[in-house]
Scaffold this motif. Structure first.
Motif, PDB file in Angstrom:
ATOM      1  N   ALA A 158       0.408  -1.178  -0.022  1.00  0.00           N
ATOM      2  CA  ALA A 158      -0.108  -0.046  -0.040  1.00  0.00           C
ATOM      3  C   ALA A 158       0.870   1.169   0.021  1.00  0.00           C
ATOM      4  CB  ALA A 158      -0.681   0.112   1.061  1.00  0.00           C
ATOM      5  N   LEU A 159       1.769   1.057   0.976  1.00  0.00           N
ATOM      6  CA  LEU A 159       2.616   2.279   0.733  1.00  0.00           C
ATOM      7  C   LEU A 159       3.543   2.955  -0.419  1.00  0.00           C
ATOM      8  CD1 LEU A 159       2.708   4.194   3.263  1.00  0.00           C
ATOM      9  CD2 LEU A 159       1.288   1.908   4.097  1.00  0.00           C
ATOM     10  N   ALA A 160       4.181   1.642  -0.987  1.00  0.00           N
ATOM     11  CA  ALA A 160       5.062   1.946  -2.122  1.00  0.00           C
ATOM     12  C   ALA A 160       4.046   2.652  -3.253  1.00  0.00           C
ATOM     13  CB  ALA A 160       5.833   0.787  -2.655  1.00  0.00           C
ATOM     14  N   CYS A 161       2.995   1.457  -3.347  1.00  0.00           N
ATOM     15  CA  CYS A 161       1.982   2.295  -4.603  1.00  0.00           C
ATOM     16  C   CYS A 161       1.570   3.281  -3.931  1.00  0.00           C
ATOM     17  CB  CYS A 161       0.797   1.429  -3.936  1.00  0.00           C
ATOM     18  SG  CYS A 161      -0.445   1.866  -5.847  1.00  0.00           S
ATOM     19  N   LEU A 162       1.654   3.944  -3.207  1.00  0.00           N
ATOM     20  CA  LEU A 162       1.240   5.475  -2.798  1.00  0.00           C
ATOM     21  C   LEU A 162       2.308   6.682  -3.021  1.00  0.00           C
ATOM     22  CD1 LEU A 162      -1.494   5.217   0.746  1.00  0.00           C
ATOM     23  CD2 LEU A 162      -1.381   6.659  -1.927  1.00  0.00           C
ATOM     24  N   GLU A 163       3.186   6.060  -2.778  1.00  0.00           N
ATOM     25  CA  GLU A 163       4.673   6.825  -2.473  1.00  0.00           C
ATOM     26  C   GLU A 163       5.050   7.169  -4.789  1.00  0.00           C
ATOM     27  OE1 GLU A 163       7.305   4.119  -1.012  1.00  0.00           O
ATOM     28  OE2 GLU A 163       6.869   5.593   1.176  1.00  0.00           O
ATOM     29  N   HIS A 164       5.214   6.275  -4.912  1.00  0.00           N
ATOM     30  CA  HIS A 164       4.613   5.977  -6.408  1.00  0.00           C
ATOM     31  C   HIS A 164       3.480   7.235  -7.579  1.00  0.00           C
ATOM     32  CE1 HIS A 164       7.472   2.074  -6.425  1.00  0.00           C
ATOM     33  NE2 HIS A 164       7.569   2.618  -7.916  1.00  0.00           N
ATOM     34  N   PHE A 165       2.642   6.882  -6.674  1.00  0.00           N
ATOM     35  CA  PHE A 165       1.396   7.823  -6.685  1.00  0.00           C
ATOM     36  C   PHE A 165       1.304   8.569  -6.401  1.00  0.00           C
ATOM     37  CE2 PHE A 165      -3.333   8.474  -7.615  1.00  0.00           C
ATOM     38  CZ  PHE A 165      -3.514   8.452  -9.122  1.00  0.00           C
ATOM     39  N   ASP A 166       1.621   8.931  -5.113  1.00  0.00           N
ATOM     40  CA  ASP A 166       0.789  10.669  -4.536  1.00  0.00           C
ATOM     41  C   ASP A 166       1.491  10.034  -3.231  1.00  0.00           C
ATOM     42  OD1 ASP A 166      -0.683  11.907  -3.697  1.00  0.00           O
ATOM     43  OD2 ASP A 166      -2.212  11.201  -3.747  1.00  0.00           O
ATOM     44  N   PRO A 167       2.587  10.512  -3.487  1.00  0.00           N
ATOM     45  CA  PRO A 167       3.503  10.921  -2.429  1.00  0.00           C
ATOM     46  C   PRO A 167       3.258  11.648  -1.512  1.00  0.00           C
ATOM     47  CG  PRO A 167       4.791  11.598  -4.379  1.00  0.00           C
ATOM     48  CD  PRO A 167       3.386  11.356  -4.644  1.00  0.00           C
ATOM     49  N   GLU A 168       2.546  13.150  -1.304  1.00  0.00           N
ATOM     50  CA  GLU A 168       2.045  13.369  -0.511  1.00  0.00           C
ATOM     51  C   GLU A 168       1.569  12.924   0.498  1.00  0.00           C
ATOM     52  OE1 GLU A 168      -0.266  17.993   0.011  1.00  0.00           O
ATOM     53  OE2 GLU A 168      -0.615  16.658  -2.002  1.00  0.00           O
ATOM     54  N   LEU A 169       0.834  12.107  -0.039  1.00  0.00           N
ATOM     55  CA  LEU A 169      -1.184  11.062   1.067  1.00  0.00           C
ATOM     56  C   LEU A 169       0.417  10.270   1.999  1.00  0.00           C
ATOM     57  CD1 LEU A 169      -3.275  10.859   2.018  1.00  0.00           C
ATOM     58  CD2 LEU A 169      -3.899   9.465   0.234  1.00  0.00           C
ATOM     59  N   ALA A 170       1.391   9.506   1.209  1.00  0.00           N
ATOM     60  CA  ALA A 170       1.979   8.516   1.506  1.00  0.00           C
ATOM     61  C   ALA A 170       2.971   8.764   3.450  1.00  0.00           C
ATOM     62  CB  ALA A 170       2.521   7.958   0.725  1.00  0.00           C
ATOM     63  N   ASP A 171       3.215  10.660   2.690  1.00  0.00           N
ATOM     64  CA  ASP A 171       4.182  10.895   4.022  1.00  0.00           C
ATOM     65  C   ASP A 171       3.459  11.281   4.566  1.00  0.00           C
ATOM     66  OD1 ASP A 171       6.406  10.968   1.804  1.00  0.00           O
ATOM     67  OD2 ASP A 171       6.204  12.712   1.571  1.00  0.00           O
ATOM     68  N   LYS A 172       1.491  11.749   4.620  1.00  0.00           N
ATOM     69  CA  LYS A 172       0.984  12.262   5.441  1.00  0.00           C
ATOM     70  C   LYS A 172       0.721  10.718   6.449  1.00  0.00           C
ATOM     71  CE  LYS A 172      -0.731  16.518   4.029  1.00  0.00           C
ATOM     72  NZ  LYS A 172      -1.780  16.752   3.555  1.00  0.00           N
ATOM     73  N   LEU A 173       0.728   9.656   5.381  1.00  0.00           N
ATOM     74  CA  LEU A 173       0.090   8.533   6.973  1.00  0.00           C
ATOM     75  C   LEU A 173       1.002   8.244   7.390  1.00  0.00           C
ATOM     76  CD1 LEU A 173      -2.089   6.281   3.775  1.00  0.00           C
ATOM     77  CD2 LEU A 173      -2.746   7.413   6.181  1.00  0.00           C
ATOM     78  N   ARG A 174       2.379   8.119   7.090  1.00  0.00           N
ATOM     79  CA  ARG A 174       3.265   7.498   7.473  1.00  0.00           C
ATOM     80  C   ARG A 174       3.212   9.209   8.620  1.00  0.00           C
ATOM     81  NH1 ARG A 174       6.481   3.534   5.563  1.00  0.00           N
ATOM     82  NH2 ARG A 174       6.871   3.324   3.335  1.00  0.00           N
ATOM     83  N   GLY A 175       3.259   9.877   8.436  1.00  0.00           N
ATOM     84  CA  GLY A 175       3.221  10.522  10.378  1.00  0.00           C
ATOM     85  C   GLY A 175       2.389  10.925  10.920  1.00  0.00           C
ATOM     86  N   ILE A 176       1.203  10.157  10.794  1.00  0.00           N
ATOM     87  CA  ILE A 176       0.405   9.709  11.911  1.00  0.00           C
ATOM     88  C   ILE A 176       0.608   8.411  12.466  1.00  0.00           C
ATOM     89  CG2 ILE A 176      -0.909  11.727  10.635  1.00  0.00           C
ATOM     90  CD1 ILE A 176      -2.822   9.200  10.097  1.00  0.00           C
ATOM     91  N   GLY A 177       1.840   7.218  11.777  1.00  0.00           N
ATOM     92  CA  GLY A 177       1.694   6.459  12.317  1.00  0.00           C
ATOM     93  C   GLY A 177       3.248   6.317  13.088  1.00  0.00           C
ATOM     94  N   LEU A 178       3.679   4.706  12.856  1.00  0.00           N
ATOM     95  CA  LEU A 178       4.798   4.842  13.415  1.00  0.00           C
ATOM     96  C   LEU A 178       5.101   2.710  12.175  1.00  0.00           C
ATOM     97  CD1 LEU A 178       4.174   3.060  17.445  1.00  0.00           C
ATOM     98  CD2 LEU A 178       5.606   5.108  15.861  1.00  0.00           C
ATOM     99  N   PRO A 179       6.755   2.286  12.128  1.00  0.00           N
ATOM    100  CA  PRO A 179       6.495   2.039  10.797  1.00  0.00           C
ATOM    101  C   PRO A 179       6.747   0.314  11.185  1.00  0.00           C
ATOM    102  CG  PRO A 179       8.942   3.384  11.938  1.00  0.00           C
ATOM    103  CD  PRO A 179       7.565   3.860  13.224  1.00  0.00           C
ATOM    104  N   ARG A 180       6.372   0.009  10.352  1.00  0.00           N
ATOM    105  CA  ARG A 180       6.292  -1.799  10.718  1.00  0.00           C
ATOM    106  C   ARG A 180       7.041  -2.181   9.836  1.00  0.00           C
ATOM    107  NH1 ARG A 180       5.043  -5.977  10.392  1.00  0.00           N
ATOM    108  NH2 ARG A 180       3.559  -6.796   9.517  1.00  0.00           N
ATOM    109  N   MET A 181       8.212  -2.497  10.123  1.00  0.00           N
ATOM    110  CA  MET A 181       9.047  -2.627   9.458  1.00  0.00           C
ATOM    111  C   MET A 181       9.808  -4.386   9.753  1.00  0.00           C
ATOM    112  SD  MET A 181      11.637  -0.032  10.857  1.00  0.00           S
ATOM    113  CE  MET A 181      13.210  -0.331   9.793  1.00  0.00           C
ATOM    114  N   THR A 182       9.352  -4.977  11.077  1.00  0.00           N
ATOM    115  CA  THR A 182       9.163  -6.922  11.011  1.00  0.00           C
ATOM    116  C   THR A 182       8.160  -7.553  11.752  1.00  0.00           C
ATOM    117  OG1 THR A 182      10.502  -6.322  13.497  1.00  0.00           O
ATOM    118  CG2 THR A 182      12.087  -5.893  11.505  1.00  0.00           C
ATOM    119  N   VAL A 183       8.327  -8.982  11.490  1.00  0.00           N
ATOM    120  CA  VAL A 183       7.094  -9.699  12.344  1.00  0.00           C
ATOM    121  C   VAL A 183       7.852 -10.888  12.870  1.00  0.00           C
ATOM    122  CG1 VAL A 183       6.736 -11.135  10.290  1.00  0.00           C
ATOM    123  CG2 VAL A 183       5.549 -11.134  11.812  1.00  0.00           C
TER     124      VAL A 183
END
Length: 517
Positions: free
Chosen positions: A95-120
């Motif tokens: 989801a984030l990769a698709c947004l970063e290509h298509f709508d990087p501004e919205l991707a940045d805003k979503l990351r700005g209200i969350g925490l990184p999801r890096m590992t399981v």
């Protein structure tokens, strides 16, 4: 004339059991642009797919958008409110990769209200390590995901849709007129209705129980599986409500942890427990390794009174084609399911926390079953587009529901706006423009239907490992095999390739450039 998209992919049995708007409420293209309206779009539902599509369409000159949202602007669904407002949301790398290509501004805003999801990280309640994976480092994804509050994410994307959302209203019926225009009946909060017409496209984005899809295609057949889901959001504190000790910082949990009980046992029940005589519990539920996923969710960025939380979701096996057994939903059952055969003394601090929270809050858990519906993106007319769960609801085991809804919205915006611009360049009349939109809708289905059907099946498969292997007395062998699937490319399941397909196979879309009116 382009044929409408009629691609319908049935729910896969492979892993499942058989079974006219006011100006204040619409966007009119880029602010400040004065242009004759060329296209009117109605969107039913302001969830992820509806609001993100509206955000893009509202920027396009000559396009009017009205988004009908049943909820009030400040409302929060009941099952998002236990015991603190909101629910956790795992936005996956695709989801984030698709947004970063298509709508990087919205991707940045979503990351700005969350925490990184890096590992399981996966382990047992007794502390046996199963695996730990960093998605990007392992080559399974090209960016990290994000963990956010569901209500914060909704608040953000809806604010980004501009002023086109009509709150407390829903599309109760629609008809396609002889001239090709779409007429809607709108239901309002006070029980009244109104009729609004002249739309060229209707988008169904109301979610799993989309009324628009049911009207356009009939109610979709639901296929139910033999695994259940439960979830809850709790404050990030100790079970007694006290803050974590300073030496633990933010507490026991941060990024996603999967915690299993590989040795559930009837012997941990009281001698006179009625569950001992419940065959569904002893012969089905206890023949699986109950698990939870747990991750830290940030404090709300929009509500000062809502603090940091822990999002907990879980699964265990249930009888095929049946509801979750009532006895399995009780505090007694939760205590049994998350106590190892070796007893509570064998619990890790994380395991003890999980058992205490689930036992204490058993009556507040939200329950559902693995289920899915056939994949379909449009109706026979080619003028009704389904997106998100309205097009392809499936089980949440890999967190791909909201994630694929975001993919859908980006792809739909790219195709629809491309069609509108082509129609404008060719000076098409209204009939020609509607033909372009129908062709765009067909392409959306052609590009996305097979992908989401595959993700649906992978999501269902992701729940299989909790069941004991045939002849096994516990879940150790099944969990060990699942660990190998996650860590070994040569594993017979091809699981890592399936995850690469999921996390790397998102639509690659160029950002839209703004056009002059």
């Amino acid at each position: 004339k382009a044929l409408p998209n009629r691609l319908l992919l049935p729910a896969s049995p492979q892993h499942l059991c058989e079974p006219v708007a006011s100006p204040s409420a619409m966007c009119k293209g880029t602010p400040g642009v004065s242009e004759r309206v060329r296209c009117r779009v109605a969107i039913a539902g302001a969830g992820f797919s509806g609001a993100i599509l509206a955000r893009q369409l509202c920027k396009e000159p000559g396009v009017e958008v009205v988004c009908y949202e049943k909820s009030a602007k400040s409302s929060v669904r009941t099952h998002w409110t236990q015991p603190v407002t909101g629910a956790g949301l795992n936005l996956n790398p695709n989801a984030l990769a698709c947004l970063e290509h298509f709508d990087p501004e919205l991707a940045d805003k979503l990351r700005g209200i969350g925490l990184p999801r890096m590992t399981v990280r996966a382990s047992t309640i007794e502390g046996r390590t199963l695996y730990e994976q960093d998605f990007v480092r392992e080559g399974l994804a090209d960016t990290h995901g994000c963990r956010v509050r569901w209500d914060d994410a909704n608040t953000l994307i809806r604010s980004e849709a501009g002023d086109c959302i009509r709150w407390s209203s829903s599309v109760s019926s629609h008809t396609i007129q002889e001239d090709g225009s779409i007429k809607l009946t709108i239901a309002h909060e006070d029980g009244s209705t109104s009729v609004e017409g002249g739309f060229d496209l209707l988008v169904a984005a109301e979610g799993r129980y989309s009324d628009t899809r049911s009207r356009a295609l009939s109610t979709p057949l639901t296929t139910f599986g033999d695994v259940c889901n439960f979830r809850i959001l709790v404050p990030n504190t100790q079970p007694n409500g006290m803050p974590w000790p300073a030496e633990l910082g933010h507490g026991l949990f941060d990024d996603l942890q999967l915690i299993y009980n590989e040795t559930p046992s009837v012997d941990t029940l009281a001698a006179d427990s009625a569950l001992r005589a419940d065959a569904e519990f002893t012969d089905v539920v206890l023949r699986s390794s109950p698990r939870v996923g747990i991750m830290r969710i940030p404090a709300s960025k929009f509500k000062a009174e809502v603090g940091e939380s822990l999002y907990i979701f879980g699964n265990f096996a249930i009888p095929c084609g049946k509801d979750v057994p009532a006895g399995a939903k009780t505090a007694e059952a939760m205590h049994c399911l998350f106590t190892p055969a070796a007893g509570e003394a064998a619990l890790t601090p994380e395991g003890a926390f999980v058992r205490e929270i689930l036992t204490t809050n058993a009556e507040s858990l939200h329950w559902s079953r693995f289920q899915d519906i056939p994949v379909q993106f449009s109706d026979e007319s080619g003028q009704v587009l389904m997106l998100g769960d309205a097009a392809h609801a499936f089980c949440p085991s890999l967190g791909q529901g909201a994630t694929t809804s975001i993919e859908d919205a980006c792809l739909a915006a790219s195709e629809l706006i491309g069609a509108l611009r082509q129609g404008k360049a060719a000076a098409l009349d209204k009939l020609g423009l509607v033909g372009e939109l129908r062709s765009a809708i067909a392409r959306i289905g052609e590009r996305q239907a097979e992908r989401v059907a595959t993700i649906r099946d992978i999501s269902t498969q992701a729940g299989e490992h909790i069941r004991f292997q045939i002849g096994a007395q516990d879940g150790r062998a099944a969990l060990d095999d699942d660990a190998r699937a996650w860590t070994e490319d040569a594993h017979s399941s091809g699981w890592r390739d399936k995850m690469r397909h999921t996390w790397l196979g998102y639509p690659k879309l160029a950002p839209l450039t703004q056009t002059e009116g």
